[in-house]
Design an enzyme around this catalytic site. Structure first.
Site: not given
Ligand code: ASP
Length: 301
Positions: A170, A200
């Site tokens: 991300t 998310g």
């Molecule tokens: N926080 C993000 C999610 O759960 C994923 C990530 O940060 O890699 O959608």
């Protein structure tokens, strides 16, 4: 009452030292083409910094930094996002400015290369904060934002990783501008093989993203359900307020995520003085930052 940027300017309270920090996700794989991640982070810091150095706003800076990473195929945002259970891409993003707590967010959108810009349009529109799925796409059309073929967002690499059920990286950015405004933004493809329709933390103000100009701003990454459980970005600001030590605050915030949220991840932050910090509980999280005391973006990996 808190003063916004224009009130601060009228009162002659301008010329703060700008700062910017960017992350490329706590799920990034250290064994993965590090050079490409490094170049992506450096470009993202440079694009956001250009805005701040020209006297632009923190909001424009975090949007520019995140757009750079959304277009970069190595990061789990925009092009290169992880695939959901059915092999599709559904993107989450949010953006916030910390003067008036204006924010915008999108959840589970497909066919948009730059969900952070769609989130920004929602912020500017001001009627609502979070739009999802088809409604978000309809708003994007109204705004004249370009739509792309969903296949354009899917890279061969993510197709292979989806087959192997691997995680991604991300992206996020936090900035302080010369006017004293702090902004934060996060953009993500979510977690691999997620159920279609799953939204998310990256789409949720207070969880993945938060900014308040008198305190600081945060962007979070990692296990989204754990981040939501503890409302991590807002929680991190409360910790920053109590400790007044950005590095320690970042560490304690990640402790909250692991111990109370029962998940792993990382955070980046900028405090109201322009001090940057980050922490993670995962093996690797690409980060980069910049302030006027550096001649070029600092990319320490
Ligand atoms: N926080 C993000 C999610 O759960 C994923 C990530 O940060 O890699 O959608």
């Amino acid at each position: 009452m808190e003063a916004g940027a224009s009130e601060r300017e009228a009162a002659g309270m301008t010329s703060r030292v700008p700062a910017l920090i960017v992350h490329g996700g706590a799920g990034a794989d250290p064994a993965d083409a590090l050079d490409e991640l490094r170049i992506g982070i450096r470009e993202a810091v440079a694009s956001g910094w250009q805005v701040l150095a020209d006297g632009g706003t923190a909001l424009d800076a975090v949007e520019a930094a995140v757009r750079t990473l959304e277009a970069h195929p190595r990061f789990n945002a925009g092009r290169g996002a992880v695939l959901n259970r059915d092999g599709g891409v559904e993107l989450d993003a949010s953006i916030m400015e910390g003067d008036r707590l204006r924010s915008g967010a999108v959840g589970a959108v497909s066919r948009i290369l730059h969900p952070v810009t769609l989130a920004r349009r929602i912020l500017e529109d001001g009627r609502q904060i979070l739009l999802v799925g088809e409604g978000a796409l309809a708003f994007a059309r109204e705004q004249g934002l370009p739509e792309c073929d969903p296949a354009e967002l899917i890279t061969d690499r993510q197709l292979k990783r989806w087959q192997a059920a691997r995680t991604g990286s991300t992206v996020g950015a936090v900035a302080l501008d010369r006017h004293g405004t702090i902004a934060a933004a996060t953009s993500s493809g979510g977690v691999p093989a997620k159920l279609p329709g799953r939204v998310g933390d990256s789409a949720l103000i207070g969880c993945g993203t938060y900014a308040e100009s008198t305190l600081g701003g945060l962007s979070c990454t990692g296990n989204g359900e754990a981040i939501i459980r503890v409302v991590l970005a807002r929680r991190g600001l409360e910790i920053l307020k109590a400790l007044d030590n950005p590095e320690y605050a970042a560490l304690v915030t990640v402790d909250v995520l692991t111990e109370e949220g029962r998940g792993d991840g990382g955070v980046i932050l900028v405090d109201w003085r322009g001090r940057t910090a980050f922490a993670r509980s995962t093996p690797f999280m690409p980060v980069g930052w910049m302030n006027p005391s550096h001649r070029a973006p600092v990319v320490p990996f």
